[in-house]
Write a protein that holds these residues in place. Sequence first.
Motif, PDB file in Angstrom:
ATOM      1  N   ALA A 131     -27.859  36.837  27.745  1.00 13.85           N
ATOM      2  CA  ALA A 131     -27.471  36.663  26.345  1.00 13.85           C
ATOM      3  C   ALA A 131     -28.375  37.467  25.426  1.00 13.85           C
ATOM      4  O   ALA A 131     -27.902  38.161  24.508  1.00 13.85           O
ATOM      5  CB  ALA A 131     -27.513  35.188  25.973  1.00 13.85           C
ATOM      6  N   LEU A 135     -27.006  40.815  23.249  1.00 13.15           N
ATOM      7  CA  LEU A 135     -27.095  40.772  21.785  1.00 13.15           C
ATOM      8  C   LEU A 135     -27.997  41.886  21.268  1.00 13.15           C
ATOM      9  O   LEU A 135     -27.702  42.524  20.250  1.00 13.15           O
ATOM     10  CB  LEU A 135     -27.618  39.412  21.333  1.00 13.15           C
ATOM     11  CG  LEU A 135     -26.627  38.255  21.400  1.00 13.15           C
ATOM     12  CD1 LEU A 135     -27.347  36.930  21.202  1.00 13.15           C
ATOM     13  CD2 LEU A 135     -25.528  38.420  20.359  1.00 13.15           C
ATOM     14  N   ALA A 166     -20.298  34.763  29.395  1.00  7.88           N
ATOM     15  CA  ALA A 166     -20.741  33.950  28.271  1.00  7.88           C
ATOM     16  C   ALA A 166     -21.500  34.786  27.250  1.00  7.88           C
ATOM     17  O   ALA A 166     -21.327  34.624  26.036  1.00  7.88           O
ATOM     18  CB  ALA A 166     -21.622  32.805  28.774  1.00  7.88           C
ATOM     19  N   ALA A 167     -22.346  35.695  27.726  1.00  3.80           N
ATOM     20  CA  ALA A 167     -23.112  36.543  26.815  1.00  3.80           C
ATOM     21  C   ALA A 167     -22.201  37.443  26.000  1.00  3.80           C
ATOM     22  O   ALA A 167     -22.423  37.662  24.804  1.00  3.80           O
ATOM     23  CB  ALA A 167     -24.116  37.376  27.610  1.00  3.80           C
ATOM     24  N   ARG A 169     -19.124  36.823  25.106  1.00  2.00           N
ATOM     25  CA  ARG A 169     -18.464  35.988  24.090  1.00  2.00           C
ATOM     26  C   ARG A 169     -19.385  35.747  22.894  1.00  2.00           C
ATOM     27  O   ARG A 169     -18.973  35.819  21.750  1.00  2.00           O
ATOM     28  CB  ARG A 169     -18.029  34.656  24.707  1.00  2.00           C
ATOM     29  CG  ARG A 169     -16.783  34.770  25.563  1.00  2.00           C
ATOM     30  CD  ARG A 169     -16.366  33.395  26.060  1.00  2.00           C
ATOM     31  NE  ARG A 169     -15.054  33.458  26.682  1.00  2.00           N
ATOM     32  CZ  ARG A 169     -13.916  33.371  26.029  1.00  2.00           C
ATOM     33  NH1 ARG A 169     -13.927  33.235  24.722  1.00  2.00           N
ATOM     34  NH2 ARG A 169     -12.762  33.431  26.659  1.00  2.00           N
ATOM     35  N   ARG A 170     -20.655  35.437  23.197  1.00  2.00           N
ATOM     36  CA  ARG A 170     -21.599  35.179  22.106  1.00  2.00           C
ATOM     37  C   ARG A 170     -21.796  36.419  21.246  1.00  2.00           C
ATOM     38  O   ARG A 170     -22.012  36.316  20.042  1.00  2.00           O
ATOM     39  CB  ARG A 170     -22.951  34.750  22.690  1.00  2.00           C
ATOM     40  CG  ARG A 170     -22.960  33.331  23.168  1.00  2.00           C
ATOM     41  CD  ARG A 170     -24.392  32.826  23.367  1.00  2.00           C
ATOM     42  NE  ARG A 170     -24.342  31.602  24.162  1.00  2.00           N
ATOM     43  CZ  ARG A 170     -24.965  31.453  25.319  1.00  2.00           C
ATOM     44  NH1 ARG A 170     -25.685  32.422  25.810  1.00  2.00           N
ATOM     45  NH2 ARG A 170     -24.871  30.323  25.970  1.00  2.00           N
TER      46      ARG A 170
END
Length: 261
Positions: A131, A135, A166-167, A169-170
Amino acid sequence: MRERSLAEPVGRAGRGRVACAVAPAVVALAHIGPAVTWLPGLRRRWFPGLAGQGRPDHVALTFDDGPDPVSTPHFLDALGGLGVRATFFVLGENVVRHPELSREMVRRGHELGVHGWRHDRPWLPSPGRDARDLLRAAEAVREVTGRDGPRWYRPSYGVLTSGRWAAARRAGLRPVLWTAWGKDWRRDATPESVRAAVAADLRGGGTVLLHDADHASAPGSWRAALGALPGLVADCRVTGLVVGPLAEHGMTGEDGPRTRR
Protein backbone atom coordinates in the motif's frame (compact mmCIF):
# COMPACT_ATOMS: atom_id res chain seq x y z
CA MET A 1 -10.40 -42.20 33.50
CA ARG A 2 -6.79 -41.23 34.19
CA GLU A 3 -5.70 -42.07 30.64
CA ARG A 4 -8.54 -40.05 29.15
CA SER A 5 -7.84 -36.96 31.26
CA LEU A 6 -4.19 -37.04 30.22
CA ALA A 7 -5.00 -37.55 26.56
CA GLU A 8 -7.36 -34.62 26.26
CA PRO A 9 -4.75 -31.89 26.88
CA VAL A 10 -2.41 -33.65 24.50
CA GLY A 11 -5.15 -33.64 21.84
CA ARG A 12 -5.79 -29.94 22.29
CA ALA A 13 -2.07 -29.21 22.07
CA GLY A 14 -1.83 -31.31 18.95
CA ARG A 15 -4.69 -29.45 17.34
CA GLY A 16 -3.03 -26.19 18.29
CA ARG A 17 0.20 -27.26 16.63
CA VAL A 18 -1.68 -28.24 13.48
CA ALA A 19 -3.51 -24.91 13.44
CA CYS A 20 -0.23 -23.03 13.85
CA ALA A 21 1.27 -25.02 10.99
CA VAL A 22 -1.72 -24.55 8.69
CA ALA A 23 -2.28 -20.82 9.34
CA PRO A 24 0.81 -19.58 7.44
CA ALA A 25 -0.13 -21.74 4.47
CA VAL A 26 -3.66 -20.28 4.44
CA VAL A 27 -2.28 -16.74 4.62
CA ALA A 28 0.17 -17.45 1.83
CA LEU A 29 -2.58 -18.95 -0.35
CA ALA A 30 -4.85 -15.96 0.23
CA HIS A 31 -1.94 -13.68 -0.67
CA ILE A 32 -0.82 -15.38 -3.87
CA GLY A 33 -4.15 -16.90 -4.99
CA PRO A 34 -5.22 -14.00 -7.28
CA ALA A 35 -1.90 -14.37 -9.10
CA VAL A 36 -3.44 -17.20 -11.16
CA THR A 37 -4.69 -14.36 -13.37
CA TRP A 38 -1.11 -14.29 -14.68
CA LEU A 39 -2.06 -17.29 -16.85
CA PRO A 40 -2.88 -15.75 -20.25
CA GLY A 41 -5.64 -18.14 -21.29
CA LEU A 42 -7.48 -17.91 -17.98
CA ARG A 43 -7.11 -14.13 -17.90
CA ARG A 44 -8.40 -13.53 -21.41
CA ARG A 45 -11.42 -15.79 -20.89
CA TRP A 46 -12.52 -14.96 -17.35
CA PHE A 47 -10.99 -11.54 -16.67
CA PRO A 48 -11.06 -9.63 -19.99
CA GLY A 49 -10.91 -6.25 -18.26
CA LEU A 50 -7.80 -7.25 -16.34
CA ALA A 51 -6.30 -8.61 -19.56
CA GLY A 52 -6.77 -5.21 -21.18
CA GLN A 53 -9.46 -6.21 -23.66
CA GLY A 54 -10.88 -3.08 -25.29
CA ARG A 55 -12.79 -2.04 -28.36
CA PRO A 56 -12.34 -4.41 -31.33
CA ASP A 57 -10.84 -1.86 -33.74
CA HIS A 58 -8.09 -0.76 -31.33
CA VAL A 59 -4.81 -2.10 -29.94
CA ALA A 60 -3.34 -0.65 -26.74
CA LEU A 61 0.45 -0.34 -26.87
CA THR A 62 2.11 -0.41 -23.44
CA PHE A 63 5.67 -0.36 -22.11
CA ASP A 64 7.06 -1.35 -18.69
CA ASP A 65 10.01 -0.55 -16.39
CA GLY A 66 11.06 2.96 -17.43
CA PRO A 67 11.74 5.72 -17.70
CA ASP A 68 15.40 5.20 -18.52
CA PRO A 69 17.50 8.05 -19.97
CA VAL A 70 19.48 5.64 -22.15
CA SER A 71 16.63 3.78 -23.82
CA THR A 72 13.31 5.60 -23.34
CA PRO A 73 14.18 8.60 -25.58
CA HIS A 74 14.70 6.19 -28.49
CA PHE A 75 11.17 4.87 -28.01
CA LEU A 76 9.76 8.38 -27.82
CA ASP A 77 11.43 9.27 -31.11
CA ALA A 78 10.34 6.02 -32.79
CA LEU A 79 6.73 6.43 -31.65
CA GLY A 80 6.75 10.06 -32.77
CA GLY A 81 7.92 9.02 -36.22
CA LEU A 82 5.18 6.41 -36.40
CA GLY A 83 2.50 8.82 -35.19
CA VAL A 84 1.63 6.56 -32.25
CA ARG A 85 0.98 7.36 -28.60
CA ALA A 86 1.28 4.70 -25.90
CA THR A 87 0.91 3.98 -22.18
CA PHE A 88 4.13 3.68 -20.18
CA PHE A 89 3.95 1.81 -16.86
CA VAL A 90 6.70 3.54 -14.91
CA LEU A 91 8.53 2.72 -11.70
CA GLY A 92 8.24 5.39 -9.04
CA GLU A 93 11.95 5.34 -8.22
CA ASN A 94 12.77 5.94 -11.91
CA VAL A 95 10.30 8.81 -12.15
CA VAL A 96 11.94 10.52 -9.18
CA ARG A 97 15.41 9.97 -10.63
CA HIS A 98 14.45 11.24 -14.08
CA PRO A 99 11.66 13.81 -13.63
CA GLU A 100 12.40 15.77 -16.81
CA LEU A 101 12.26 12.65 -18.95
CA SER A 102 8.94 11.72 -17.30
CA ARG A 103 7.57 15.16 -18.13
CA GLU A 104 8.81 14.82 -21.72
CA MET A 105 6.88 11.57 -22.10
CA VAL A 106 3.68 13.38 -21.14
CA ARG A 107 4.50 16.38 -23.34
CA ARG A 108 4.73 14.03 -26.30
CA GLY A 109 1.20 12.83 -25.64
CA HIS A 110 1.92 9.56 -23.89
CA GLU A 111 0.10 8.25 -20.84
CA LEU A 112 1.85 7.20 -17.62
CA GLY A 113 0.61 4.27 -15.58
CA VAL A 114 2.08 2.89 -12.34
CA HIS A 115 4.32 -0.18 -12.28
CA GLY A 116 5.10 0.09 -8.57
CA TRP A 117 7.82 1.92 -6.69
CA ARG A 118 10.52 -0.58 -7.59
CA HIS A 119 10.52 -3.91 -9.42
CA ASP A 120 9.97 -6.05 -6.31
CA ARG A 121 9.27 -9.74 -6.19
CA PRO A 122 5.83 -10.25 -4.64
CA TRP A 123 5.98 -13.72 -3.14
CA LEU A 124 5.86 -12.90 0.57
CA PRO A 125 2.75 -11.16 1.98
CA SER A 126 3.44 -7.52 2.84
CA PRO A 127 0.16 -5.59 2.50
CA GLY A 128 1.44 -2.55 4.41
CA ARG A 129 4.48 -2.20 2.18
CA ASP A 130 2.40 -2.79 -0.97
CA ALA A 131 0.00 0.00 0.00
CA ARG A 132 2.77 2.47 0.92
CA ASP A 133 4.86 1.81 -2.17
CA LEU A 134 1.96 2.03 -4.60
CA LEU A 135 0.65 5.27 -3.10
CA ARG A 136 4.17 6.65 -3.17
CA ALA A 137 4.61 5.75 -6.84
CA ALA A 138 1.24 7.20 -7.84
CA GLU A 139 2.06 10.43 -6.00
CA ALA A 140 5.44 10.63 -7.75
CA VAL A 141 3.72 10.42 -11.14
CA ARG A 142 1.22 13.10 -10.11
CA GLU A 143 3.88 15.48 -8.83
CA VAL A 144 6.18 15.12 -11.83
CA THR A 145 3.54 15.30 -14.55
CA GLY A 146 1.23 17.83 -12.92
CA ARG A 147 -1.80 15.74 -13.89
CA ASP A 148 -4.74 14.68 -11.72
CA GLY A 149 -3.22 11.27 -11.35
CA PRO A 150 -2.51 7.99 -13.14
CA ARG A 151 -5.39 5.65 -13.91
CA TRP A 152 -3.71 2.30 -14.48
CA TYR A 153 -1.58 -0.13 -12.49
CA ARG A 154 0.44 -3.09 -13.73
CA PRO A 155 2.24 -5.06 -11.01
CA SER A 156 5.85 -6.08 -11.49
CA TYR A 157 6.16 -9.52 -13.10
CA GLY A 158 2.44 -9.31 -13.84
CA VAL A 159 1.75 -10.98 -10.48
CA LEU A 160 -1.34 -9.51 -8.88
CA THR A 161 -1.48 -10.63 -5.25
CA SER A 162 -4.33 -9.86 -2.87
CA GLY A 163 -2.17 -7.18 -1.24
CA ARG A 164 -1.55 -5.53 -4.58
CA TRP A 165 -5.26 -5.64 -5.43
CA ALA A 166 -6.06 -3.85 -2.19
CA ALA A 167 -3.23 -1.35 -2.64
CA ALA A 168 -4.40 -0.50 -6.16
CA ARG A 169 -7.93 0.17 -4.88
CA ARG A 170 -6.62 2.47 -2.16
CA ALA A 171 -4.56 4.38 -4.72
CA GLY A 172 -7.53 4.70 -7.09
CA LEU A 173 -5.81 2.65 -9.78
CA ARG A 174 -7.23 0.00 -12.10
CA PRO A 175 -5.04 -3.10 -12.64
CA VAL A 176 -4.34 -3.97 -16.28
CA LEU A 177 -2.11 -6.80 -17.52
CA TRP A 178 -1.93 -7.73 -21.23
CA THR A 179 -3.20 -10.05 -23.96
CA ALA A 180 0.03 -10.25 -26.02
CA TRP A 181 3.69 -9.74 -25.17
CA GLY A 182 6.91 -9.67 -27.10
CA LYS A 183 9.12 -11.64 -24.66
CA ASP A 184 11.57 -8.84 -25.31
CA TRP A 185 13.29 -9.11 -21.91
CA ARG A 186 15.25 -12.18 -22.98
CA ARG A 187 18.92 -12.12 -23.85
CA ASP A 188 18.24 -13.83 -27.18
CA ALA A 189 15.36 -11.53 -28.20
CA THR A 190 15.51 -9.98 -31.67
CA PRO A 191 13.19 -7.58 -33.48
CA GLU A 192 11.92 -10.54 -35.48
CA SER A 193 11.28 -12.72 -32.43
CA VAL A 194 9.48 -9.89 -30.63
CA ARG A 195 7.26 -9.19 -33.62
CA ALA A 196 6.41 -12.88 -34.02
CA ALA A 197 5.65 -13.35 -30.31
CA VAL A 198 3.22 -10.42 -30.31
CA ALA A 199 1.57 -11.51 -33.57
CA ALA A 200 0.89 -14.99 -32.17
CA ASP A 201 -1.62 -13.65 -29.62
CA LEU A 202 -2.64 -10.24 -30.92
CA ARG A 203 -6.24 -9.60 -31.91
CA GLY A 204 -8.40 -6.51 -32.15
CA GLY A 205 -9.06 -5.12 -28.70
CA GLY A 206 -5.81 -6.52 -27.33
CA THR A 207 -3.17 -4.93 -25.13
CA VAL A 208 0.50 -5.38 -26.05
CA LEU A 209 3.28 -5.52 -23.45
CA LEU A 210 6.80 -4.40 -24.37
CA HIS A 211 9.67 -2.89 -22.35
CA ASP A 212 11.28 0.50 -22.92
CA ALA A 213 14.07 -0.26 -20.42
CA ASP A 214 16.20 -3.21 -19.34
CA HIS A 215 15.73 -2.38 -15.66
CA ALA A 216 14.63 -5.96 -14.93
CA SER A 217 15.63 -7.54 -18.27
CA ALA A 218 18.75 -8.74 -20.03
CA PRO A 219 21.14 -5.81 -20.64
CA GLY A 220 20.41 -4.15 -23.97
CA SER A 221 17.31 -6.25 -24.62
CA TRP A 222 15.26 -3.07 -25.13
CA ARG A 223 16.82 -2.76 -28.58
CA ALA A 224 14.84 -5.79 -29.75
CA ALA A 225 11.54 -4.12 -28.79
CA LEU A 226 12.63 -0.87 -30.39
CA GLY A 227 13.51 -2.62 -33.64
CA ALA A 228 10.19 -4.47 -33.68
CA LEU A 229 8.03 -1.35 -33.31
CA PRO A 230 7.68 -0.33 -36.99
CA GLY A 231 6.69 -3.84 -38.00
CA LEU A 232 4.23 -4.24 -35.13
CA VAL A 233 2.49 -0.99 -35.93
CA ALA A 234 2.41 -1.89 -39.63
CA ASP A 235 0.91 -5.30 -38.83
CA CYS A 236 -1.90 -3.62 -36.91
CA ARG A 237 -2.60 -0.96 -39.47
CA VAL A 238 -2.72 -3.33 -42.43
CA THR A 239 -5.62 -5.13 -40.71
CA GLY A 240 -7.41 -1.87 -39.94
CA LEU A 241 -6.48 -1.66 -36.26
CA VAL A 242 -5.70 1.66 -34.59
CA VAL A 243 -2.74 1.69 -32.18
CA GLY A 244 -2.87 3.94 -29.13
CA PRO A 245 -2.82 4.26 -25.32
CA LEU A 246 -5.10 2.57 -22.81
CA ALA A 247 -6.97 5.85 -22.35
CA GLU A 248 -8.41 5.39 -25.85
CA HIS A 249 -8.88 1.63 -25.63
CA GLY A 250 -12.53 1.71 -24.61
CA MET A 251 -12.33 -0.72 -21.71
CA THR A 252 -15.47 -1.07 -19.62
CA GLY A 253 -16.16 -2.73 -16.31
CA GLU A 254 -13.56 -3.96 -13.86
CA ASP A 255 -12.22 -7.38 -12.98
CA GLY A 256 -11.09 -8.35 -9.52
CA PRO A 257 -11.78 -10.50 -6.49
CA ARG A 258 -14.17 -7.97 -4.97
CA THR A 259 -16.13 -7.09 -8.07
CA ARG A 260 -16.81 -10.41 -9.77
CA ARG A 261 -19.86 -12.41 -8.68
